[in-house]
Design an enzyme around this catalytic site. Structure first.
Site, PDB file in Angstrom:
ATOM      1  N   ARG A  63       7.233 -13.496 -13.782  1.00  0.00           N
ATOM      2  CA  ARG A  63       6.179 -14.053 -14.644  1.00  0.00           C
ATOM      3  C   ARG A  63       6.356 -13.612 -16.091  1.00  0.00           C
ATOM      4  NH1 ARG A  63       1.646 -11.866 -11.210  1.00  0.00           N
ATOM      5  NH2 ARG A  63       3.206 -11.268  -9.666  1.00  0.00           N
ATOM      6  N   GLU A 100       2.114  -2.281  -7.269  1.00  0.00           N
ATOM      7  CA  GLU A 100       0.846  -2.248  -6.528  1.00  0.00           C
ATOM      8  C   GLU A 100       1.053  -2.586  -5.061  1.00  0.00           C
ATOM      9  OE1 GLU A 100      -2.245  -4.922  -7.890  1.00  0.00           O
ATOM     10  OE2 GLU A 100      -3.788  -3.869  -6.764  1.00  0.00           O
TER      11      GLU A 100
END
Ligand SMILES: O=P(O)(O)OC[C@H]1O[C@H](OP(=O)(O)OP(=O)(O)O)[C@H](O)[C@@H]1O
Ligand SMILES: Nc1ncnc2[nH]cnc12
Length: 179
Positions: A63, A100
């Site tokens: 991204r 994460e």
């Protein structure tokens, strides 16, 4: 909150329990599909790039590529892809990290970074800071200077900003949105 922040926030979708239970995934695809929002985002990040006096933009796969490449063009700077391991054909520097929801390894073409460069790293989301930290370590190992890190959204509750302090070494961390 300024209009641009409201616009950007309104185009980011929360997806619960993706890619694993307990994670609220920040999906930027609605923002990318809206030309007014994507342009506003590109302009805001390009303004940050100009403020840092960066000479090149690094985008973090995947991204960070989508956000970083138009910023580089808008700011008149070169673009350097930092890729997941095994995707770059030339001689690379590699760095392993945790994020994460997992762990990974990133690489950059060693020839893309020189001691003359001031690098602005761009990504969409700062979560634990593992990905960004690894990219800053790569940049420094290559001898280049870190001009800063700019993200669309910082997940404040994961404390990535504090983790990044040593790797930033005084360079700015700019987040257009913090949740
Ligand atoms: O701060 P962290 O905990 O490291 O997480 C943030 C990173 O996680 C996401 O990338 P991901 O590895 O999911 O890759 P993608 O862009 O290819 O979807 C995001 O785009 C950041 O790069
Ligand atoms: N919650 C999240 N949403 C989108 N991208 C992420 N990268 C790491 N955590 C994320």
């Amino acid at each position: 909150m300024t209009d641009i922040r409201e616009l950007l926030l309104s185009r980011i979708r929360d997806v619960a329990d993706y890619p694993e239970p307990g994670v609220v995934f920040k999906d930027i695809t609605p923002l990318l599909a809206d030309p007014a929002a994507f342009t506003a985002l590109t302009d805001a990040l390009a303004e940050i790039a100009e403020g840092t006096r960066a000479t090149k933009v690094v985008g973090l796969e995947a991204r960070g590529f989508i956000l970083g490449a138009p910023v580089a063009v808008r700011a008149g700077l070169g673009f350097i892809p930092v890729r997941k391991a095994g995707k770059l054909p030339g001689a690379t520097l590699a760095q392993a990290y945790d994020l994460e929801y997992g762990s990974a390894e990133i690489e950059v073409h060693a020839e893309d970074l020189s001691p003359d460069d001031r690098i602005l790293v761009i990504d969409d989301v700062l979560a634990t800071g593992g990905t960004a930290e690894a990219s800053l370590q790569l940049i420094r190992r290559a001898g280049a200077e870190v001009a800063g890190l700019a993200v669309l959204m910082e997940l404040g509750f994961l404390n990535g900003r504090a983790r990044l302090e040593p790797a930033l070494n005084g360079a700015p961390l700019e987040a257009l949105l913090t949740v």
